[in-house]
Design an enzyme around this catalytic site. Structure first.
Site, short mmCIF file in Angstrom:
data_model
loop_
_atom_site.label_atom_id
_atom_site.label_comp_id
_atom_site.label_asym_id
_atom_site.label_seq_id
_atom_site.Cartn_x
_atom_site.Cartn_y
_atom_site.Cartn_z
CE LYS A 126 -3.12 -0.11 3.08
NZ LYS A 126 -4.03 -0.02 4.22
CE LYS A 138 -2.31 -1.32 10.94
NZ LYS A 138 -2.95 -0.47 9.94
N GLY A 177 -2.50 5.87 13.89
CA GLY A 177 -3.66 5.20 14.48
C GLY A 177 -4.20 4.07 13.62
CG ASP A 178 -5.64 0.00 12.27
OD1 ASP A 178 -5.64 0.23 11.06
OD2 ASP A 178 -6.19 -1.02 12.76
CB THR A 222 -8.60 6.34 5.75
OG1 THR A 222 -7.34 6.56 6.38
CG2 THR A 222 -8.69 4.92 5.25
#
Ligand code: NDP
Length: 458
Positions: A126, A138, A177-178, A222
């Site tokens: 990505k 991640k 963030g996620d 996003t």
């Protein structure tokens, strides 16, 4: 399970990739999400390895499917009553050939090493597609922030960063963030990083608040990016958003901004969801109310339905994908849209499905969409706007600049158009125009591979 045959492929490329995949399964047991993510990439690589057998000799696939570093650590913290809890923290630094490791932190009880590996592996390709100088990583923890006070979340974040900080740096590894990690958590993490290092190093985390190094437009990026990417897919099939019925799943950062942007382009977005159920709002989701319920009150979508009145109906459990619509944006979590849901969407005449979440559609669902000729945007490409804007935040931090919302939004729109163009052109080059899954995986792989080959055996 054999890899999908490609019409131009020789047996050699297929069997080499199958062997590699078998080895990955053996060496990474009990990590189904990681297997799934690797498989999707290997599937797409059959025609590439067929055309470039030298990549097999250089063991490129073996090298890029093994993370550079996997960090696992203990995170002890105390709740408001003084009870001690012990969670597990992770950071997988998957591949840094294109830049510092970059990718979010997820706080959710389902987090484990396999999920971290799937997310960081996806992130590598990505990030490559954005054209920015970003490696892939991640991290996160099995900590569940739901129902925790601000003070508890702060203590957890401080403990988490106390270990993680030694692995980070603006030129080394830059989290964001996620799921479960928004501006509040990034604030606590940044504060602890600064305290431990005695450095005001803005570029070490992205998703910061607007007054302390954050970028305008990062929270929106996003969701907005996915809507813009899908606008390009729609344009090529002679469609647009005007008056279209749209489904969005989830009700977090990505979902809220997907609803907002799609509505601004004339769509009628009628659903959002959470892990408890979904809401159908015939008048269209009221974004201001949704924000109030989710971001201010930290409530559930059932609270939204109650506050909204007669136009909204809350369905506990069930599948949001049962609602007939033209366009669907799965924006909650991995594997939330299975073959049954895909079959229902296709039966109801869906024209485009685009992944706001990472890997929300199962492989069987993706296969059904591709077979039915539905325009399908894989997350690697479609939700790349978030990390791309994180890249813009890093650029602003490095230059001690602060761009306006319009500047960031224009740049995001340019990047999403360019991701779409590259993915589309790559699929076309491999004889499959409109196959965004193939295009995204190959285009990402090609960019990473050139850097892998150029940097020697590392
Ligand atoms: P948030 O934490 O803001 O929101 C997550 C939403 O998904 C919540 O509504 C949550 O509901 C729902 N959800 C989470 N787990 C489940 C589950 N097991 N079943 C059903 N619903 C679930 O996260 P984000 O919006 O940031 O992330 C959503 C997705 O988008 C993730 O896949 C993430 O990896 C991906 N993504 C995020 C980016 C970003 O910039 N934030 C960038 C690119 C991708 P509940 O509260 O009930 O758990």
């Amino acid at each position: 399970m054999p890899l999908s045959p490609h019409r131009s492929a020789s047996g050699a490329a297929v069997s080499a990739l199958e062997e590699t995949y078998e080895r990955i399964l053996r060496r990474n047991p009990g990590e189904p999400e990681f297997h799934q993510a690797v498989r999707e990439v290997l599937d797409a690589l059959v025609p590439v390895l067929d055309a470039r057998p030298e990549l097999a000799d250089a063991k490129v696939v073996e090298r890029i499917t093994e993370p550079e570093r996997q960090i696992i650590f203990r995170v002890p913290w105390t709740d408001d009553s003084g009870e001690i809890h012990v969670n597990r923290g992770f950071r997988v630094e998957f591949n840094g050939v294109l830049g510092p490791y970059k990718g979010g932190l997820r706080f959710h009880p389902s987090v484990n090493l396999g999920i971290m590996k799937f997310l960081s592996f996806e992130q590598v390709f990505k990030n490559a597609l954005t054209g920015l100088s970003l490696g892939g990583g991640k991290g996160g923890s099995d900590f569940d922030p739901h129902g925790r006070s601000d003070a508890e979340v702060m203590r957890f974040c401080q403990s988490f960063m106390t270990e993680l900080h030694r692995h980070l740096g603006e030129h080394t590894d830059v989290p964001a963030g996620d799921i479960g990690v928004g501006t509040r958590e990034i604030g606590y993490l940044f504060g602890q990083y600064r305290r431990l290092t005695n450095r005001w190093e803005a570029g070490v985390l992205t998703g910061k608040g607007p007054g302390w190094g954050g970028s305008a437009g990062r929270p929106e990026a996003t969701g907005y990016g996915n809507v813009l990417f899908t606008a390009e897919m729609l344009r090529l099939i002679g469609e647009d958003y005007e008056g279209r019925q749209v489904l969005v799943s989830g009700s977090g950062n990505v979902a809220i901004h997907t609803v907002e942007k799609a509505q601004s382009l004339g769509a009628n977005v009628i659903t959002v969801s959470d892990s408890g159920g979904y809401v159908v709002d015939e008048k269209g989701i009221d974004v201001a109310l949704l924000r109030q319920v989710k971001e201010v009150e930290r409530g559930r979508v059932s609270d939204y339905a109650e506050a909204r009145g007669s136009s909204a109906r809350y369905v506990p459990g069930g599948s949001v994908w049962d609602v007939p619509a033209d366009i669907a944006f799965p924006s909650a979590t991995q594997n939330e849209l299975d073959a049954d849901a895909a079959a229902t969407l296709v039966r109801n005449g869906v024209k485009a499905v685009s992944e706001g979440a990472n890997m929300p559609a199962t492989p069987e669902a993706v296969r059904l969409f591709r077979e039915a000729g539905v325009a399908f945007g894989p997350g690697k490409a479609a939700n790349a706007g978030g990390v791309a804007t994180s890249g813009l935040e890093m650029r602003q931090n490095a230059g001690r600049e602060s761009w306006t919302f319009e500047q960031v939004e224009n740049e995001l729109a340019r990047i999403m158009r360019s991701v779409h163009e590259e993915v589309y052109a790559t699929a076309e080059r491999y004889g499959a125009p409109g196959d965004y899954v193939l295009g995204a995986n190959i285009a990402g792989f090609e960019r990473v591979t050139e850097a892998v080959l150029a940097q020697g055996l590392i």
